[in-house]
Design a protein around this motif. Structure first.
Motif, short mmCIF file in Angstrom:
data_model
loop_
_atom_site.label_atom_id
_atom_site.label_comp_id
_atom_site.label_asym_id
_atom_site.label_seq_id
_atom_site.Cartn_x
_atom_site.Cartn_y
_atom_site.Cartn_z
N LEU A 117 -12.34 -10.34 9.33
CA LEU A 117 -12.66 -8.41 8.32
C LEU A 117 -12.67 -8.63 6.92
CD1 LEU A 117 -10.13 -5.97 10.08
CD2 LEU A 117 -12.76 -5.87 9.57
N THR B 225 -10.63 -3.37 0.67
CA THR B 225 -11.60 -4.56 1.55
C THR B 225 -12.35 -5.23 -0.41
OG1 THR B 225 -13.04 -2.98 1.88
CG2 THR B 225 -11.53 -3.42 3.43
N HIS C 151 -21.37 -2.83 11.11
CA HIS C 151 -22.10 -2.85 9.26
C HIS C 151 -21.99 -4.36 9.50
CE1 HIS C 151 -23.01 -0.67 5.65
NE2 HIS C 151 -22.46 -2.55 4.95
N ALA D 156 -16.00 -4.49 0.10
CA ALA D 156 -17.46 -3.91 0.11
C ALA D 156 -18.09 -3.82 -0.89
CB ALA D 156 -16.88 -3.31 1.41
N HIS E 196 -24.86 -7.54 -1.31
CA HIS E 196 -25.86 -6.66 -2.42
C HIS E 196 -25.75 -7.92 -3.64
CE1 HIS E 196 -22.01 -3.68 -1.39
NE2 HIS E 196 -23.32 -3.07 -0.63
N VAL F 42 -23.94 5.61 -4.60
CA VAL F 42 -24.46 5.88 -3.24
C VAL F 42 -23.53 6.88 -1.82
CG1 VAL F 42 -26.05 4.93 -1.26
CG2 VAL F 42 -25.22 4.09 -3.16
N SER G 280 -2.78 -7.99 3.80
CA SER G 280 -3.19 -7.51 4.98
C SER G 280 -3.78 -7.74 6.24
CB SER G 280 -2.24 -6.18 5.65
OG SER G 280 -2.84 -5.37 4.50
N LEU H 267 -2.65 -5.67 -2.35
CA LEU H 267 -2.94 -4.47 -1.03
C LEU H 267 -4.23 -4.89 0.00
CD1 LEU H 267 -3.91 -1.61 -3.32
CD2 LEU H 267 -1.77 -2.25 -2.41
N GLY I 132 -14.55 0.74 2.90
CA GLY I 132 -15.44 1.42 2.42
C GLY I 132 -15.66 2.63 2.75
N SER I 133 -14.86 2.65 4.51
CA SER I 133 -15.03 4.03 5.11
C SER I 133 -13.99 5.48 4.51
CB SER I 133 -14.65 3.32 6.55
OG SER I 133 -15.47 2.51 7.58
N SER J 258 -16.27 -8.12 4.97
CA SER J 258 -16.28 -7.63 4.28
C SER J 258 -17.08 -7.88 2.49
CB SER J 258 -15.04 -6.31 3.36
OG SER J 258 -14.13 -7.25 2.56
N LYS K 140 -16.08 10.24 -0.81
CA LYS K 140 -17.42 10.48 -1.94
C LYS K 140 -18.12 11.43 -1.09
CE LYS K 140 -18.95 5.45 -2.91
NZ LYS K 140 -19.94 5.10 -3.23
N LYS L 57 -27.11 8.66 9.83
CA LYS L 57 -26.66 8.73 8.80
C LYS L 57 -28.00 8.95 7.49
CE LYS L 57 -23.26 5.89 6.65
NZ LYS L 57 -22.75 4.22 6.78
N ILE M 244 1.30 -1.48 -0.30
CA ILE M 244 -0.19 -0.17 -0.03
C ILE M 244 0.82 1.22 0.36
CG2 ILE M 244 -1.71 1.51 1.44
CD1 ILE M 244 -2.78 -0.99 2.34
P1 NAD Z 1 -14.07 -0.28 7.00
O1 NAD Z 1 -13.18 0.69 6.06
O2 NAD Z 1 -14.08 0.61 7.95
O3 NAD Z 1 -12.63 -1.43 6.81
C1 NAD Z 1 -12.65 -2.69 7.67
C2 NAD Z 1 -11.27 -2.59 8.79
O4 NAD Z 1 -9.86 -2.71 8.07
C3 NAD Z 1 -10.65 -0.90 9.17
O5 NAD Z 1 -9.76 -0.95 10.81
C4 NAD Z 1 -9.65 -1.04 8.32
O6 NAD Z 1 -8.74 0.59 8.81
C5 NAD Z 1 -8.71 -1.55 7.86
N1 NAD Z 1 -8.60 -1.83 6.70
C6 NAD Z 1 -9.09 -1.94 5.51
N2 NAD Z 1 -8.60 -2.76 4.65
C7 NAD Z 1 -6.64 -3.34 5.41
C8 NAD Z 1 -5.61 -3.41 5.17
N3 NAD Z 1 -5.81 -3.81 3.20
N4 NAD Z 1 -5.58 -4.31 5.81
C9 NAD Z 1 -5.15 -4.21 6.64
N5 NAD Z 1 -6.74 -3.19 7.61
C10 NAD Z 1 -7.35 -2.57 6.32
O7 NAD Z 1 -14.82 -1.15 6.62
P2 NAD Z 1 -15.60 -2.22 4.67
O8 NAD Z 1 -15.85 -3.30 5.33
O9 NAD Z 1 -14.24 -1.91 3.73
O10 NAD Z 1 -16.02 -0.72 4.98
C11 NAD Z 1 -17.76 -0.69 5.16
C12 NAD Z 1 -18.66 0.83 4.80
O11 NAD Z 1 -18.87 1.29 4.23
C13 NAD Z 1 -19.37 0.99 6.18
O12 NAD Z 1 -19.64 2.16 6.69
C14 NAD Z 1 -20.57 1.12 4.52
O13 NAD Z 1 -21.87 1.77 4.94
C15 NAD Z 1 -19.77 1.14 3.64
N6 NAD Z 1 -20.45 1.03 2.13
C16 NAD Z 1 -20.65 1.41 1.76
C17 NAD Z 1 -20.87 1.13 0.45
C18 NAD Z 1 -21.84 2.13 -0.83
O14 NAD Z 1 -22.06 1.70 -1.85
N7 NAD Z 1 -21.80 3.45 -0.18
C19 NAD Z 1 -21.24 -0.04 -0.04
C20 NAD Z 1 -20.34 -0.55 0.69
C21 NAD Z 1 -20.02 -0.40 2.20
#
Ligand code: NAD
Length: 355
Positions: free
Chosen positions: A166, A121, A256, A123, A177, A130, A161, A158, A98-99, A170, A105, A139, A52
């Motif tokens: 997690l 991830t 989530h 997600a 979906h 959206v 890790s 990427l 996604g965060s 995800s 966004k 929210k 990364i």
């Molecule tokens: P996230 O982005 O919150 O990440 C989860 C954890 O994983 C965090 O602690 C992050 O630091 C860690 N992490 C991420 N990538 C990593 C990596 N490569 N190595 C080590 N650690 C890593 O979680 P998420 O599941 O990706 O996303 C969830 C969020 O996305 C929610 O808020 C959800 O509402 C949103 N989301 C939105 C949409 C949309 O269409 N708008 C779709 C899906 C999810």
């Protein structure tokens, strides 16, 4: 007899997708050149993963913003926008889950800055238009072409890790979906085709990651499945399942992805009598006797959480949650939904009862 395909009005969102393990740095340069980017604001990217860190080596970074929080708090968005303006940036690069994509966004919604997303991830937020921003525990979400990343860079190295739990959480968000796209308000044969292909890829990918977390093939498949699932979802819209999870997440601050994992099998069981062919096809695509059996097998392979109780939802919250979800039930859900149905569904999901 073939029942035909009916009529539909399908929109495909325009987005460049660059896929290749180990290629993220090169692909990011291509994407930024395509945008004419000279002053980039990088969001996220702080994970302990050498791959990364390397991705950003040739990026003309004007601002780095590493702070990311779940559910995109409004004050964080305001601070990030101030830094973007002060740094006179011309584009956003979001490196994370996604965060992080969600923060990009929210900035783009206000500023119109183009986003290049580098997901770490499965997600799938990068493939949808959206957005969501949280103010005082509420929210707000919406849809806008301004927030759709112009380009997405997929590089499975990427995600190596990303811990197994997690990864699978995800990935189950992506499975949700797929399934909700089967009966969401704008479901059609095109987004269903994407959803079923995504489902097969995700099933194989998530099982593979559990068995061999360092295997690149399964992680590539997870990115591919997560992307297709999100494309299907963006096109089909939010179905009953997402309305339930969104309401529960907002009311009780539940995690989530885990909430998706608990609720989805109950929604499938509820809708199945009114959509038997779709649920049967989940089973066919995943090589199981039924849709429920297919999901049960995947859920058990990835050790998904089984009840809302274990996620911290209070049992007394069920009636009010049912009432609020009822207000949000999407039009065209295959089965009519009453408040009592929702109370039963939530009570069963709260206790982790057999479906
Ligand atoms: P996230 O982005 O919150 O990440 C989860 C954890 O994983 C965090 O602690 C992050 O630091 C860690 N992490 C991420 N990538 C990593 C990596 N490569 N190595 C080590 N650690 C890593 O979680 P998420 O599941 O990706 O996303 C969830 C969020 O996305 C929610 O808020 C959800 O509402 C949103 N989301 C939105 C949409 C949309 O269409 N708008 C779709 C899906 C999810």
């Amino acid at each position: 007899m073939n029942s035909g395909l009916g009529r539909f009005d399908h929109v495909t969102l325009a987005q460049r997708v660059l896929f290749g393990s180990g290629d993220a740095a090169r692909h990011l340069s291509l994407a930024l050149d395509g945008l004419g980017a000279r002053r980039v604001m990088v969001l996220g990217g702080g994970h302990r993963n050498g791959a990364i860190a390397q991705v950003l080596a040739d990026v003309p970074v004007a601002v780095r913003f590493a702070d990311v929080a779940q559910h995109v708090p409004a004050d964080l968005v305001s601070r990030a926008i101030r830094e973007a303006v002060a740094g006179d940036v011309d584009s956003l690069v979001a490196v994370g889950g996604g965060s992080t994509t969600g923060l990009a966004k929210a900035i783009a919604l206000e500023t119109g800055l183009p986003i290049v997303a580098v997901p770490t991830t499965y997600a799938g937020s990068e493939a949808t238009d959206v957005w969501g921003v949280t103010t005082d525990g509420h929210k707000a979400t919406g849809v806008s072409s301004r927030v759709l990343p112009r380009a997405v860079i997929y590089d499975a190295t990427l995600t190596l890790s990303l811990p197994v739990e997690l990864s699978t959480r995800s990935g189950l968000n992506a499975v949700a979906h797929c399934v909700d796209s089967l009966w969401a308000p704008r479901a059609d044969p095109i987004n269903r085709a994407l959803a079923f292909e995504a489902l097969a890829a995700l099933d194989s990918a998530l099982r593979g990651i559990v068995v061999e977390p360092s295997g690149l093939g399964a992680r590539e498949e997870a990115l591919y499945g997560g992307y297709l699932a999100a494309v299907a979802f963006a096109s089909a819209g939010s179905g009953l399942h997402h309305k339930i999870c969104h309401t529960l997440g907002g009311m009780f601050d539940l995690p989530h992805a885990a909430t998706h994992a608990v609720v989805l099998p109950y929604v499938v069981a509820f809708n199945e009598p009114a959509a038997p062919a779709l649920v049967r096809r989940i089973g066919t695509v995943l090589g199981a006797d039924s849709g429920q059996a297919a999901l049960d097998a995947l859920w058990s392979a990835v050790e998904a959480p089984a009840s809302l109780r274990e996620l911290g939802m209070p049992e007394r919250g069920v009636p009010e949650a049912a009432r609020r979800i009822f207000e949000a039930v999407p039009p065209g859900n295959p089965r009519a939904v009453s408040v009592t149905d929702l109370e039963r569904l939530l009570a069963a999901a709260w206790a982790g009862e057999a479906r």
